[in-house]
Design a protein around this motif. Sequence first.
Motif, PDB file in Angstrom:
ATOM      1  N   ASP A  15      15.361  47.797  52.559  1.00  0.00           N
ATOM      2  CA  ASP A  15      15.016  48.752  53.612  1.00  0.00           C
ATOM      3  C   ASP A  15      15.264  50.190  53.168  1.00  0.00           C
ATOM      4  OD1 ASP A  15      14.240  46.709  55.277  1.00  0.00           O
ATOM      5  OD2 ASP A  15      16.112  46.659  56.423  1.00  0.00           O
ATOM      6  N   GLN A  16      16.375  50.426  52.480  1.00  0.00           N
ATOM      7  CA  GLN A  16      16.669  51.780  52.009  1.00  0.00           C
ATOM      8  C   GLN A  16      15.647  52.227  50.965  1.00  0.00           C
ATOM      9  OE1 GLN A  16      20.696  50.975  50.767  1.00  0.00           O
ATOM     10  NE2 GLN A  16      21.572  51.985  52.567  1.00  0.00           N
ATOM     11  N   SER A  17      15.253  51.316  50.076  1.00  0.00           N
ATOM     12  CA  SER A  17      14.252  51.655  49.073  1.00  0.00           C
ATOM     13  C   SER A  17      12.914  51.993  49.729  1.00  0.00           C
ATOM     14  CB  SER A  17      14.080  50.487  48.096  1.00  0.00           C
ATOM     15  OG  SER A  17      15.275  50.257  47.373  1.00  0.00           O
ATOM     16  N   HIS A  18      12.534  51.213  50.735  1.00  0.00           N
ATOM     17  CA  HIS A  18      11.287  51.498  51.453  1.00  0.00           C
ATOM     18  C   HIS A  18      11.358  52.869  52.123  1.00  0.00           C
ATOM     19  CE1 HIS A  18       7.795  51.086  54.031  1.00  0.00           C
ATOM     20  NE2 HIS A  18       8.555  51.339  55.076  1.00  0.00           N
ATOM     21  N   TYR A  19      12.492  53.185  52.731  1.00  0.00           N
ATOM     22  CA  TYR A  19      12.631  54.460  53.427  1.00  0.00           C
ATOM     23  C   TYR A  19      12.527  55.626  52.443  1.00  0.00           C
ATOM     24  CZ  TYR A  19      14.941  58.404  55.705  1.00  0.00           C
ATOM     25  OH  TYR A  19      15.249  59.649  56.184  1.00  0.00           O
ATOM     26  N   LEU A  20      13.267  55.548  51.334  1.00  0.00           N
ATOM     27  CA  LEU A  20      13.294  56.672  50.399  1.00  0.00           C
ATOM     28  C   LEU A  20      11.982  56.832  49.638  1.00  0.00           C
ATOM     29  CD1 LEU A  20      16.888  56.461  48.855  1.00  0.00           C
ATOM     30  CD2 LEU A  20      16.083  57.922  50.717  1.00  0.00           C
ATOM     31  N   PHE A  21      11.420  55.718  49.172  1.00  0.00           N
ATOM     32  CA  PHE A  21      10.272  55.806  48.272  1.00  0.00           C
ATOM     33  C   PHE A  21       8.935  55.604  48.972  1.00  0.00           C
ATOM     34  CE2 PHE A  21      13.750  53.723  45.628  1.00  0.00           C
ATOM     35  CZ  PHE A  21      14.314  54.942  45.303  1.00  0.00           C
ATOM     36  N   GLY A  22       8.952  54.852  50.082  1.00  0.00           N
ATOM     37  CA  GLY A  22       7.716  54.640  50.815  1.00  0.00           C
ATOM     38  C   GLY A  22       7.491  55.645  51.916  1.00  0.00           C
ATOM     39  N   VAL A  23       8.571  56.011  52.625  1.00  0.00           N
ATOM     40  CA  VAL A  23       8.449  56.929  53.755  1.00  0.00           C
ATOM     41  C   VAL A  23       8.682  58.377  53.328  1.00  0.00           C
ATOM     42  CG1 VAL A  23       9.338  57.535  56.038  1.00  0.00           C
ATOM     43  CG2 VAL A  23       9.166  55.121  55.372  1.00  0.00           C
TER      44      VAL A  23
END
Length: 235
Positions: free
Chosen positions: A21-29
């Motif tokens: 979830d943190q990776s998605h937030y930082l790199f995706g969002v």
Amino acid sequence: MVRLYVDHPLNPGQPVPLSRDQSHYLFGVMRMKEGDDLLVFNGHDGEFRCTVSAVHKKEGILTAVEQTRPLQMPPDLWLLFAPIKKQRTDFIVEKAAEMGAARIMPVQTDHTNSERIRQDRLQAHAVEAAEQCGGTYVPEVTDLQKLDAVLDGWPEDRQLVFCDEATVGLREALSGGAGKWAILIGPEGGFSERERDRLKALPFVHTISLGPRILRADTAAVAAITVWQQVLGDW
């Protein structure tokens, strides 16, 4: 700058793995890339400037560079409150975390409408509040407990502020100095007479009014923390 809470030790030069979830937030969002900086805290080691060292959608990695702020502990204040409607319960948890509560404790009273909560979801709201308001500490949100059971095991050295809507106009000043304290906010239906009688008989309880108007539970929580912080807290 982006701020992120992690459940991992922070020291200069240490790699910090990210969850999916943190990776998605930082790199995706947030569209962060290798070499970008962000602020990270874990509730124990203060705040650190970290650099993105590996970008993966499922498990990115940061590297801690330097401490930017030491850990700032809040006053030793607990907030006890009866859960109400979902969004307003979320509001109470978020504002308690922002305003410096060290522990947040949902309690079931005689007139509490909710018989269960999502403790993990409320804890996530406390984390988000700390991320957004610049805090370096995240208060624990406990699971729902019966008020009677909490009082049965109450530590003798902690004072309890009982915000009783039935005592409109009572102007008892907070006394006893800084130290270990807690605030108790009731449900939308108020406290039962049985609960009032028990609370007022306890030697560590301070009964106060929050003014001449009966406040909603979420408003009362913010008002009570504000009063306590101004008189006995770190404001």
